[in-house]
Design a protein around this motif. Structure first.
Motif, PDB file in Angstrom:
ATOM      1  N   THR A  45       0.845  -1.197   0.000  1.00  0.00           N
ATOM      2  CA  THR A  45       0.000   0.000   0.000  1.00  0.00           C
ATOM      3  C   THR A  45       0.879   1.246   0.000  1.00  0.00           C
ATOM      4  O   THR A  45       2.099   1.154   0.152  1.00  0.00           O
ATOM      5  CB  THR A  45      -0.913   0.066   1.253  1.00  0.00           C
ATOM      6  N   ASN A  46       0.246   2.381  -0.109  1.00  0.00           N
ATOM      7  CA  ASN A  46       0.943   3.658   0.037  1.00  0.00           C
ATOM      8  C   ASN A  46       0.637   4.288   1.396  1.00  0.00           C
ATOM      9  O   ASN A  46       0.881   5.471   1.614  1.00  0.00           O
ATOM     10  CB  ASN A  46       0.551   4.631  -1.079  1.00  0.00           C
ATOM     11  N   THR A  47       0.137   3.481   2.317  1.00  0.00           N
ATOM     12  CA  THR A  47      -0.182   3.946   3.657  1.00  0.00           C
ATOM     13  C   THR A  47       1.094   4.079   4.474  1.00  0.00           C
ATOM     14  O   THR A  47       1.912   3.163   4.518  1.00  0.00           O
ATOM     15  CB  THR A  47      -1.125   2.937   4.361  1.00  0.00           C
ATOM     16  N   ASP A  48       1.243   5.216   5.130  1.00  0.00           N
ATOM     17  CA  ASP A  48       2.397   5.426   5.997  1.00  0.00           C
ATOM     18  C   ASP A  48       2.073   4.844   7.366  1.00  0.00           C
ATOM     19  O   ASP A  48       1.013   5.090   7.914  1.00  0.00           O
ATOM     20  CB  ASP A  48       2.705   6.915   6.112  1.00  0.00           C
ATOM     21  N   GLY A  49       2.972   4.050   7.890  1.00  0.00           N
ATOM     22  CA  GLY A  49       2.764   3.458   9.201  1.00  0.00           C
ATOM     23  C   GLY A  49       4.054   2.867   9.715  1.00  0.00           C
ATOM     24  O   GLY A  49       5.075   2.894   9.030  1.00  0.00           O
ATOM     25  N   PRO A  50       4.021   2.335  10.917  1.00  0.00           N
ATOM     26  CA  PRO A  50       5.238   1.751  11.478  1.00  0.00           C
ATOM     27  C   PRO A  50       5.688   0.531  10.683  1.00  0.00           C
ATOM     28  O   PRO A  50       4.871  -0.153  10.061  1.00  0.00           O
ATOM     29  CB  PRO A  50       4.821   1.371  12.896  1.00  0.00           C
ATOM     30  N   ALA A  51       6.993   0.280  10.712  1.00  0.00           N
ATOM     31  CA  ALA A  51       7.554  -0.863   9.992  1.00  0.00           C
ATOM     32  C   ALA A  51       8.758  -1.390  10.756  1.00  0.00           C
ATOM     33  O   ALA A  51       9.406  -0.653  11.500  1.00  0.00           O
ATOM     34  CB  ALA A  51       7.960  -0.447   8.584  1.00  0.00           C
ATOM     35  N   ASP A  52       9.055  -2.660  10.557  1.00  0.00           N
ATOM     36  CA  ASP A  52      10.235  -3.269  11.178  1.00  0.00           C
ATOM     37  C   ASP A  52      11.512  -2.689  10.586  1.00  0.00           C
ATOM     38  O   ASP A  52      12.548  -2.642  11.246  1.00  0.00           O
ATOM     39  CB  ASP A  52      10.229  -4.783  10.957  1.00  0.00           C
ATOM     40  N   CYS A  53      11.441  -2.265   9.333  1.00  0.00           N
ATOM     41  CA  CYS A  53      12.593  -1.695   8.632  1.00  0.00           C
ATOM     42  C   CYS A  53      12.097  -0.603   7.689  1.00  0.00           C
ATOM     43  O   CYS A  53      11.143  -0.819   6.944  1.00  0.00           O
ATOM     44  CB  CYS A  53      13.305  -2.796   7.845  1.00  0.00           C
ATOM     45  N   THR A  54      12.729   0.563   7.747  1.00  0.00           N
ATOM     46  CA  THR A  54      12.384   1.668   6.861  1.00  0.00           C
ATOM     47  C   THR A  54      13.590   2.014   6.012  1.00  0.00           C
ATOM     48  O   THR A  54      14.686   2.203   6.531  1.00  0.00           O
ATOM     49  CB  THR A  54      11.947   2.915   7.667  1.00  0.00           C
ATOM     50  N   LEU A  55      13.357   2.079   4.693  1.00  0.00           N
ATOM     51  CA  LEU A  55      14.405   2.480   3.764  1.00  0.00           C
ATOM     52  C   LEU A  55      14.081   3.875   3.260  1.00  0.00           C
ATOM     53  O   LEU A  55      13.027   4.087   2.662  1.00  0.00           O
ATOM     54  CB  LEU A  55      14.483   1.491   2.595  1.00  0.00           C
ATOM     55  N   LYS A  56      14.971   4.811   3.529  1.00  0.00           N
ATOM     56  CA  LYS A  56      14.771   6.196   3.116  1.00  0.00           C
ATOM     57  C   LYS A  56      15.646   6.473   1.900  1.00  0.00           C
ATOM     58  O   LYS A  56      16.873   6.286   1.943  1.00  0.00           O
ATOM     59  CB  LYS A  56      15.134   7.155   4.249  1.00  0.00           C
ATOM     60  N   ILE A  57      14.983   6.908   0.818  1.00  0.00           N
ATOM     61  CA  ILE A  57      15.695   7.159  -0.434  1.00  0.00           C
ATOM     62  C   ILE A  57      14.857   8.115  -1.276  1.00  0.00           C
ATOM     63  O   ILE A  57      13.629   8.087  -1.222  1.00  0.00           O
ATOM     64  CB  ILE A  57      15.967   5.820  -1.186  1.00  0.00           C
ATOM     65  N   ALA A  58      15.510   8.956  -2.050  1.00  0.00           N
ATOM     66  CA  ALA A  58      14.786   9.829  -2.977  1.00  0.00           C
ATOM     67  C   ALA A  58      14.132   8.965  -4.048  1.00  0.00           C
ATOM     68  O   ALA A  58      14.711   7.953  -4.475  1.00  0.00           O
ATOM     69  CB  ALA A  58      15.739  10.841  -3.613  1.00  0.00           C
ATOM     70  N   LEU A  59      12.953   9.350  -4.478  1.00  0.00           N
ATOM     71  CA  LEU A  59      12.230   8.573  -5.485  1.00  0.00           C
ATOM     72  C   LEU A  59      13.066   8.404  -6.752  1.00  0.00           C
ATOM     73  O   LEU A  59      13.123   7.319  -7.325  1.00  0.00           O
ATOM     74  CB  LEU A  59      10.884   9.222  -5.795  1.00  0.00           C
ATOM     75  N   SER A  60      13.759   9.472  -7.165  1.00  0.00           N
ATOM     76  CA  SER A  60      14.581   9.386  -8.381  1.00  0.00           C
ATOM     77  C   SER A  60      15.726   8.388  -8.216  1.00  0.00           C
ATOM     78  O   SER A  60      16.059   7.657  -9.157  1.00  0.00           O
ATOM     79  CB  SER A  60      15.131  10.765  -8.751  1.00  0.00           C
ATOM     80  N   ASP A  61      16.324   8.322  -7.027  1.00  0.00           N
ATOM     81  CA  ASP A  61      17.388   7.342  -6.781  1.00  0.00           C
ATOM     82  C   ASP A  61      16.819   5.926  -6.761  1.00  0.00           C
ATOM     83  O   ASP A  61      17.462   4.986  -7.244  1.00  0.00           O
ATOM     84  CB  ASP A  61      18.110   7.635  -5.465  1.00  0.00           C
TER      85      ASP A  61
END
Length: 98
Positions: A45-61
């Motif tokens: 989904t595109n729902t924002d919520g807690p996760a065991d692991c979060t990967l932060k990256i720019a959409l273009s990257d």
């Protein structure tokens, strides 16, 4: 490539595979998020919520990684990809997403 297109492609690939038992969030900043619930049949989904692991990256990257122009390890080492939470879950993603 926009978030909706990436989400649709990820749904197609990920939801067809066995549940991997964890939750993962791709955080693209202002561009949005993709959440994979691997505890619930790899539901995407595109729902924002807690996760065991979060990967932060720019959409273009992220698009560059998906299209083979950017190696995931290079993105991580250069700071373009940041991992919060359990790193071993991030490593599982190669077999789930690929």
């Amino acid at each position: 490539m926009d978030l909706a297109t990436i989400t649709a492609g990820m749904k197609e690939r990920v939801e067809a595979k066995p549940a991997f038992g964890n939750t993962v969030k791709f955080d693209f900043g202002d561009a949005g998020t993709i959440h994979i619930d691997g505890k619930n049949n790899n539901h995407v989904t595109n729902t924002d919520g807690p996760a065991d692991c979060t990967l932060k990256i720019a959409l273009s990257d992220f698009v560059d990684m998906v299209e083979g122009r950017l190696n995931g390890m290079n993105a991580f080492m250069s700071g373009k990809l940041k991992v919060d939470g359990d790193m071993s879950i991030a490593m599982k993603l190669q077999s789930i997403i690929g």
